[in-house]
Design an enzyme around this catalytic site. Structure first.
Site, PDB file in Angstrom:
ATOM      1  CG  ASP A   1      52.379  66.294  67.977  1.00  0.00           C
ATOM      2  OD1 ASP A   1      52.763  65.196  67.498  1.00  0.00           O
ATOM      3  OD2 ASP A   1      53.156  67.103  68.508  1.00  0.00           O
TER       4      ASP A   1
ATOM      5  CB  ALA B   1      53.610  57.564  59.807  1.00  0.00           C
TER       6      ALA B   1
ATOM      7  N   GLY C   1      50.648  65.487  53.838  1.00  0.00           N
ATOM      8  CA  GLY C   1      51.658  64.585  53.285  1.00  0.00           C
ATOM      9  C   GLY C   1      51.366  64.213  51.838  1.00  0.00           C
ATOM     10  CG  LEU C   2      53.323  61.487  48.114  1.00  0.00           C
ATOM     11  CD1 LEU C   2      53.191  62.475  46.968  1.00  0.00           C
ATOM     12  CD2 LEU C   2      54.571  60.622  47.941  1.00  0.00           C
TER      13      LEU C   2
ATOM     14  CB  THR D   1      57.264  59.129  56.489  1.00  0.00           C
ATOM     15  OG1 THR D   1      57.554  60.517  56.357  1.00  0.00           O
ATOM     16  CG2 THR D   1      55.785  58.913  56.685  1.00  0.00           C
TER      17      THR D   1
ATOM     18  CE  LYS E   1      54.082  53.123  58.855  1.00  0.00           C
ATOM     19  NZ  LYS E   1      53.074  54.198  59.115  1.00  0.00           N
TER      20      LYS E   1
ATOM     21  CE1 TYR F   1      58.295  54.741  58.384  1.00  0.00           C
ATOM     22  CE2 TYR F   1      59.258  53.239  56.776  1.00  0.00           C
ATOM     23  CZ  TYR F   1      58.262  54.114  57.147  1.00  0.00           C
ATOM     24  OH  TYR F   1      57.199  54.337  56.296  1.00  0.00           O
TER      25      TYR F   1
END
Ligand SMILES: NC(=O)c1ccc[n+]([C@@H]2O[C@H](COP(=O)([O-])OP(=O)(O)OC[C@H]3O[C@@H](n4cnc5c(N)ncnc54)[C@H](OP(=O)(O)O)[C@@H]3O)[C@@H](O)[C@H]2O)c1
Length: 295
Positions: free
Chosen positions: A50, A74, A11-12, A76, A142, A138
């Site tokens: 996973d 996550a 991911g980023l 996202t 979280k 979302y």
């Protein structure tokens, strides 16, 4: 040398954390959903994970035996979470709780990532003491992840952050690279003038997360950019910095777009007084113009 497990290494943010940890000479294991077929980055062990699979997070921690886990992985996409809230809760909240419980058994510190979207953005700016009021599935998933991590393991930091800029492996995860990709293809961008966020660079956030691995701080911590900016102003500043066509940006108000799904949080602005009190032990995220000036 710290033995670090980074989830979401593709991911980023996870990618930035992996780079930062490698630069410090740490022993890094990074997770992805499937072990990458291409040659992995030098010195990084890749492991499949996973989070939708109950028990998978715990099994990985038992195998790697890290000193610290930076849990970035996550679901996202707010749109995907809204479409499948049960999966969002499984991947984002239940798995985070399992990860924290496994860290407790392994005596590993956990740094868990969450979002400004745990707030509905109606009455900010928000401090760590404010109670989550998420407007979207979302955000609710979280917020549930924050509670699950805190309940499972005392040696945790739950880091709430905001919009991230930077370069991702997929080329579209950073808010700046996504905009650049759209505008370079001649696409138009409709951007809200009345939606405020506190953006920061993914590698600045990564530097804070790595510093937190060896810091005594426990609990919630807001790590966001130093200034609130509207989505539209952010787009203008990105376009100017990258030499893109400003006429492709359209300023709109949320009221101009009825029935937004998931509902948008107008100003989930994070206060960062606690982070500032921890300086200089933790690095300070740079201001937007300094981030955009770098190429
Ligand atoms: N980006 C933002 O603007 C932003 C803002 C606030 C908070 N955050 C939080 O920061 C963290 C990192 O965000 P990001 O932008 O780096 O996310 P991202 O670029 O979308 O990367 C998400 C990572 O999670 C992995 N992942 C997704 N579903 C998974 C699953 N079921 N099992 C295991 N791994 C899974 C992805 O793997 P694949 O590559 O296989 O999909 C990817 O490595 C997240 O917790 C996010 O909520 C991000």
């Amino acid at each position: 040398m710290t033995r670090l497990l980074v989830t979401g290494g593709t991911g980023l943010l996870g990618g930035a954390v992996v780079e930062g940890a490698r630069g410090r000479g740490w022993d890094v294991t990074a997770s992805c959903r499937r072990v990458p077929g291409r040659s992995p980055a030098d010195g990084v062990a890749w492991a499949a994970l996973d989070l939708a699979e109950p028990g998978a997070a715990g099994a990985l921690v038992e195998r790697v035996r890290p000193d610290a886990v930076i849990h970035t992985a996550a679901m996202t996409s707010p749109a995907e979470a809204e479409a499948d809230p049960a999966r969002a809760f499984r991947v984002n909240a239940a798995a985070a709780g399992e990860m924290a419980a496994a860290c407790a058994r392994a005596e590993a510190r956990i740094i868990h990532l969450t979002t400004d979207l745990v707030f509905d953005g109606q009455s900010g700016p928000y401090g760590e003491e404010d109670v989550p009021t998420a407007a979207s599935a979302y955000g609710r998933s979280k917020a549930a992840s924050e509670a699950a991590v805190a309940a499972a393991h005392a040696d945790h930091v739950v880091v709430r952050t905001s919009l991230l800029l930077g370069r991702s492996a997929r080329g579209d995860r950073g808010v700046d690279e996504a905009m650049e990709r759209t505008l370079r293809a001649g696409g138009r961008a409709r951007l809200f003038v009345d939606e405020l966020r506190t953006p920061l660079a993914a590698d600045d956030l990564a530097a804070v997360l790595l510093a937190l691995c060896g810091h005594a701080y426990r609990g919630l911590l807001h790590v966001a950019g130093p200034a609130a900016v509207s989505r539209y102003d952010l787009g203008v500043r990105i376009a100017r910095a990258r030499g893109l066509d400003l006429s492709l940006l359209e300023a709109v108000r949320m009221a101009d777009v009825p029935g937004l799904v998931p509902p948008r949080a107008p100003a989930p602005v994070l206060r960062t007084d606690r982070l500032r009190a921890l300086l200089p032990a933790l690095p300070r995220p740079r201001a937007l113009d300094a981030v955009l000036a770098r190429r």
